[in-house]
Design a protein around this motif. Structure first.
Motif, mmCIF file in Angstrom:
data_model
loop_
_atom_site.group_PDB
_atom_site.id
_atom_site.type_symbol
_atom_site.label_atom_id
_atom_site.label_comp_id
_atom_site.label_asym_id
_atom_site.label_seq_id
_atom_site.Cartn_x
_atom_site.Cartn_y
_atom_site.Cartn_z
ATOM 1 N N ASP A 73 1.302 -1.176 0.170
ATOM 2 C CA ASP A 73 -0.065 0.157 0.300
ATOM 3 C C ASP A 73 1.050 1.746 0.189
ATOM 4 O O ASP A 73 1.418 1.554 1.032
ATOM 5 C CB ASP A 73 -0.371 -0.129 1.282
ATOM 6 C CG ASP A 73 -2.010 1.006 1.053
ATOM 7 O OD1 ASP A 73 -1.876 2.031 0.405
ATOM 8 O OD2 ASP A 73 -3.248 1.056 1.802
ATOM 9 N N LYS A 76 0.265 4.035 2.171
ATOM 10 C CA LYS A 76 1.060 4.211 3.756
ATOM 11 C C LYS A 76 2.366 3.478 3.676
ATOM 12 O O LYS A 76 2.596 3.001 5.335
ATOM 13 C CB LYS A 76 -0.292 2.753 4.657
ATOM 14 C CG LYS A 76 -1.874 3.143 4.422
ATOM 15 C CD LYS A 76 -2.411 1.892 5.354
ATOM 16 C CE LYS A 76 -3.923 2.196 5.077
ATOM 17 N NZ LYS A 76 -5.175 1.271 6.088
ATOM 18 N N THR A 78 3.812 0.844 3.626
ATOM 19 C CA THR A 78 3.748 -0.839 4.321
ATOM 20 C C THR A 78 3.064 -1.605 2.668
ATOM 21 O O THR A 78 2.974 -1.430 1.884
ATOM 22 C CB THR A 78 3.243 -0.694 4.819
ATOM 23 O OG1 THR A 78 2.667 -0.105 6.048
ATOM 24 C CG2 THR A 78 2.808 -1.923 5.372
#
Length: 125
Positions: A73, A76, A78
């Motif tokens: 993602d 994010k 991440t």
């Protein structure tokens, strides 16, 4: 510099699931290919899965194909590793790694520039 911090490891019974996360900071995350490696005691570091900087290409090791899924993602910063149908032989320290985005996915540790400290995954039989 890119800093990577893994989380989500733990103890799980065979057949169970875990989701690992790797949070990145320091540079533009979306410009980096990301990978997961693992290392069991007394064994060499082993490639698990990788995903391209844009998330459109991924590659899994044969040992985890069909059971593990890597995703990212970029909003994010991440990358994730969803691990299903875990086996005792999946027990290892799992580390995420980053390298500047390229044209093909790399599967050897020496190709990656930045590493997290790892998170322990233990699968009991």
């Amino acid at each position: 510099q890119v800093q990577l911090v893994e989380s989500g490891g733990g103890l799980v019974q065979a057949g169970g699931s875990l989701r690992l996360s790797c949070a990145a900071s320091g540079r533009t995350f979306s410009r980096y290919d990301m990978a997961w490696f693992r290392q069991a005691p007394g064994k060499e570091r082993e490639f698990v899965a990788a995903v391209s900087w844009g998330g459109d290409t991924s590659y899994d090791a044969d040992s985890v194909k069909g059971r593990f899924t890597i995703s990212r993602d970029n909003a994010k910063d991440t990358v994730y590793l969803q691990m299903n149908s875990l086996k005792p032989e999946d027990t290892a320290v799992y580390c995420c790694a980053a390298k500047p985005g390229g044209f093909i996915i790399m599967t050897t540790p020496d190709r990656y520039d930045y590493w997290g400290r790892g998170t322990q995954v233990t699968v009991s039989s």
